[in-house]
Design a protein around this motif. Sequence first.
Motif: not given
Length: 149
Positions: A83-85, A90-92, A99-104
């Motif tokens: 789905f489009p963001l 997308a920035h958040r 910050r969490g050291g993971c992927t979006p």
Amino acid sequence: MPVYEIEIFLVRLTGLVQLRTAAERTGPIPRVIPDLDRFAVLATADDRGRAIRRTWRRLSQALPVVALWNAFPDSEGNYTLSFPLTADAAHRISFHAVRGGCTPETVLRDAIAEALARDRSSRRAQLDSRINALLRDFPRDEIKRGLSP
């Protein structure tokens, strides 16, 4: 090359003319859901992600697409939802990923899992409340009689 069935969800109802235009861009539309706000196409690609990206490219100008998802799970039982963001969203998501050291993708997966857990918990609380009200308002033997065939 593998073939993927991609289901498309539209922002609003569409007419047959728009569907024909989409069919000209993507090839035949094999399955139209009766309410005309979603349908499916077959897409060939090396992998599921490419099939979804190709479908987005082909349909974004012809139809008011809100989301795409693959109609069948992968080998691990997972579905892919696209789905489009907005740029802000997308920035958040990227910020939380860094910050969490993971992927979006992991951030979104975890957020969806948490929302589903809250929903299940809320539904369970509603069920418990209604059962307690039923037990408070009616004698147990009357409830048993009502449940028996």
